[in-house]
Design a protein around this motif. Sequence first.
Motif, short mmCIF file in Angstrom:
data_model
loop_
_atom_site.label_atom_id
_atom_site.label_comp_id
_atom_site.label_asym_id
_atom_site.label_seq_id
_atom_site.Cartn_x
_atom_site.Cartn_y
_atom_site.Cartn_z
N PRO A 1 0.69 -0.86 -0.06
CA PRO A 1 -0.11 -0.06 -0.44
C PRO A 1 0.75 1.72 -0.26
N VAL A 2 2.11 1.42 1.21
CA VAL A 2 2.36 2.39 0.71
C VAL A 2 3.50 2.39 -0.68
N ILE A 3 3.94 2.15 -1.04
CA ILE A 3 4.23 1.53 -2.66
C ILE A 3 3.34 2.55 -3.87
N LEU A 4 1.81 1.61 -3.73
CA LEU A 4 0.69 2.07 -4.53
C LEU A 4 0.02 3.17 -4.74
N VAL A 5 -0.33 3.28 -2.73
CA VAL A 5 -0.89 4.30 -2.31
C VAL A 5 -0.30 5.65 -1.83
N ALA A 6 -0.10 4.97 -0.63
CA ALA A 6 0.84 6.93 -0.24
C ALA A 6 1.14 6.37 1.20
N ALA A 7 2.32 7.19 1.73
CA ALA A 7 2.63 6.54 2.97
C ALA A 7 1.66 6.20 3.70
N ILE A 8 2.00 6.02 5.52
CA ILE A 8 1.68 5.49 6.29
C ILE A 8 1.94 6.38 7.17
N PRO A 9 0.71 6.96 8.24
CA PRO A 9 2.06 8.12 9.20
C PRO A 9 1.54 6.23 10.06
N VAL A 10 2.21 6.21 11.82
CA VAL A 10 2.73 5.53 12.28
C VAL A 10 2.29 6.02 13.73
N PRO A 11 1.26 5.73 13.93
CA PRO A 11 1.26 6.29 15.12
C PRO A 11 2.42 6.68 16.39
N ALA A 12 2.46 7.85 17.42
CA ALA A 12 3.32 7.34 18.48
C ALA A 12 2.85 6.21 19.47
#
Length: 194
Positions: free
Chosen positions: A131-142
Motif C-alpha cells: 500500500p505504501v508503494i501503490l497508494v500513499a505513505a502510512i503515518p505510524v502513531p507514536a
Amino acid sequence: MPATSLVSSGDGAITDTLARVDGADAGAPGAGDEAERGESRPSAWPGVLLVLVGTAILVGGAELLVLGAEQIALGLGVSDLVVGLTVVAIGTSLPELAAAISAGRAGTADLAVGNAVGSNVANIGLVLGLPVILVAAIPVPATTTRQDLPLALLVLMVVWVLARWRGGLDRLAGILLLGGYAAYLASLVVSAVP
C-alpha cells in the motif's frame, strides 16, 4: 527428512510440502520412482482452484471486515488504531487460526508454525509495503512505536526462547501466549474507554 518438513536445505521445500500433502515422503528412498513405475501423483489443479476461490472469498470478506470495523470505531467513539488492533486483527487471523488447528489435528505441526511465521512476515512486508508503494505513505502513531511494536518484538522473542529452550511450543507455551494476548486486548479496551 520427515514428511511434514516445510523447510529443507536446498530447493526441496516445495517438493517436501507437496509430498506431505500427497501423503508420501519426498525424502524416502524410491519416492521419486512413481513415474518410472507408471504411477502418477494426483493433479494439483483442484488445490489451485480451491486456493483461488478461497482467495476471492477472503478479498470480499476483507471489504466487509473493514466496513464493519469503521462502523464499530464510529459507534464506540474509539480510534481506528484500537479497532485495527482488536476487531480487525482478530478477524483477519481467524483463517490462520483455522488452518493452524486443522494442521495440528492432521499431525502437520510444521504447517501451523509456517502459517504463523509466514503470515506475520507477509503482513509486515506485503500488507504494509505494497500500500505504501501503490497508494500513499502510512503515518505510524507514536503509541504504536512506543507500545505495540516493542510488544510485538517481545512476543517474538518469547516464542523464540520457548521454542529453542523447550524444543517446541507445548500447552504451557500456549497458555502463556494466549494469556499474554488476553492481557494485551484488555489493556487496549481499558485505554480506549473514554
